[in-house]
Design an enzyme around this catalytic site. Structure first.
Site, mmCIF file in Angstrom:
data_model
loop_
_atom_site.group_PDB
_atom_site.id
_atom_site.type_symbol
_atom_site.label_atom_id
_atom_site.label_comp_id
_atom_site.label_asym_id
_atom_site.label_seq_id
_atom_site.Cartn_x
_atom_site.Cartn_y
_atom_site.Cartn_z
ATOM 1 N N HIS A 99 1.228 -2.902 9.414
ATOM 2 C CA HIS A 99 2.619 -2.735 8.992
ATOM 3 C C HIS A 99 3.389 -1.958 10.048
ATOM 4 O O HIS A 99 2.820 -1.157 10.795
ATOM 5 C CB HIS A 99 2.725 -1.966 7.671
ATOM 6 C CG HIS A 99 2.420 -2.776 6.457
ATOM 7 N ND1 HIS A 99 3.253 -3.775 5.998
ATOM 8 C CD2 HIS A 99 1.379 -2.738 5.593
ATOM 9 C CE1 HIS A 99 2.723 -4.325 4.899
ATOM 10 N NE2 HIS A 99 1.588 -3.715 4.647
ATOM 11 N N ASP B 87 8.439 -0.915 7.228
ATOM 12 C CA ASP B 87 7.799 -1.524 6.054
ATOM 13 C C ASP B 87 7.356 -0.434 5.086
ATOM 14 O O ASP B 87 7.472 -0.570 3.860
ATOM 15 C CB ASP B 87 6.556 -2.327 6.461
ATOM 16 C CG ASP B 87 6.830 -3.420 7.470
ATOM 17 O OD1 ASP B 87 7.979 -3.891 7.546
ATOM 18 O OD2 ASP B 87 5.886 -3.791 8.187
ATOM 19 N N ARG C 25 -1.015 2.631 7.083
ATOM 20 C CA ARG C 25 -0.778 1.210 7.317
ATOM 21 C C ARG C 25 -0.266 0.942 8.732
ATOM 22 O O ARG C 25 -0.556 -0.099 9.319
ATOM 23 C CB ARG C 25 0.214 0.658 6.294
ATOM 24 C CG ARG C 25 -0.162 0.943 4.862
ATOM 25 C CD ARG C 25 -1.581 0.527 4.562
ATOM 26 N NE ARG C 25 -1.704 -0.918 4.420
ATOM 27 C CZ ARG C 25 -2.860 -1.572 4.478
ATOM 28 N NH1 ARG C 25 -3.984 -0.926 4.702
ATOM 29 N NH2 ARG C 25 -2.883 -2.879 4.319
ATOM 30 N N HIS D 1 0.828 -1.206 0.000
ATOM 31 C CA HIS D 1 0.000 0.000 0.000
ATOM 32 C C HIS D 1 0.868 1.264 0.000
ATOM 33 O O HIS D 1 0.544 2.248 -0.672
ATOM 34 C CB HIS D 1 -0.927 0.007 1.212
ATOM 35 C CG HIS D 1 -2.217 -0.705 1.014
ATOM 36 N ND1 HIS D 1 -2.290 -2.072 0.910
ATOM 37 C CD2 HIS D 1 -3.504 -0.247 0.916
ATOM 38 C CE1 HIS D 1 -3.567 -2.425 0.759
ATOM 39 N NE2 HIS D 1 -4.307 -1.341 0.764
#
Length: 258
Positions: A211, A215, A205, A172
């Protein structure tokens, strides 16, 4: 690590400012984040970028950075029920109106298959490139997502795929930063808004709890490399030229705040 802890404190502080906020919508099924069925393919040829060679290994769980990122996950669970949590839910939905709507508002123009078909095709094909570049790195490093092994609130429905779809890098975040960079090329006068949208889509995220911040940073690194590499592809350059004219003629985005 210091930057991540600073962001953590800032994110948690938002919760204190949103005590009276309305309840957020229910957590959504992460499958809604995927692209609609398509015959499209990405622009990049196989092997154009090796994500696992570009990225370093993620921090070990017992390292200083690993412990700090776990603390950030724990503390940001306090954001459940705030407007920022609601925005993170919307950012999860790449193709079902959430993220695409955010970028339409940032662009000031309607992004849709009907109104801006070339731009829409670019964004769609880019999401497929993200999967091709990011998935080998995910599989190589195999980092567990922060929500695995606990039942703390996250903003999407928990499912078995979370145990096998690795956390590093964030797909994402790759999509959001790539979209922000490419739409900035198409509408440079909207650069600030578009790049904020791209940055916040990645940060969503971590707020969502799926996440770690590293990340997200890794996703942005691959996204930047991907944008540079895409400009070597004639089909991509041709679509960008068409999309620039298309966006200039597109109707204004509707239903946006501010």
């Amino acid at each position: 690590m210091i930057r991540n802890l600073t962001l953590c404190a800032a994110l948690v502080a938002l919760a204190a400012c949103a005590t009276d906020a309305p309840s957020p919508p229910a957590a959504v099924d992460a499958a809604r984040a995927g692209p609609v069925p398509t015959r499209l393919t990405g622009y990049l040829p196989a092997g154009a970028l090796d994500g696992k060679a570009i990225l370093p290994a993620p921090a070990a769980p017992d390292s200083a950075q690993g412990r700090a990122e776990r603390a950030m996950y724990d503390e940001t669970r306090a954001l459940e029920g705030t407007p920022r949590w609601k925005a993170a839910i919307e950012d999860n939905e790449i193709w079902q109106g959430g993220a695409l709507k955010r970028f339409s508002c940032a662009l000031g123009k309607e992004l849709s298959e009907a109104r801006t078909p070339t731009a829409w095709r670019i964004l769609h094909r880019i999401e497929l490139d993200v999967r091709d570049v990011g998935t080998p790195a995910k599989d190589h490093y195999g980092r567990l997502r922060p929500a695995v092994g606990n039942d703390k609130p996250i903003c999407i429905a928990r499912a078995e795929w979370m145990k096998t779809n690795a956390s590093y890098p964030s797909g994402h975040a790759m999509v959001g930063w790539t979209w922000g960079l490419l739409l900035t090329e198409l509408a440079p006068e909207r650069a600030d808004r578009l790049l904020v949208a791209g940055r916040e889509m990645g940060e969503s995220r971590a707020i969502c709890g799926v996440h770690y911040m590293s990340d997200i940073e890794a996703g942005r690194t691959l996204a930047s490399g991907m944008v540079a590499r895409l400009h070597a592809e004639p089909a991509f350059n041709a679509d960008m030229a068409m999309a620039r004219t298309e966006i200039a003629r597109a109707p204004a985005a509707s239903g946006c705040d501010g």
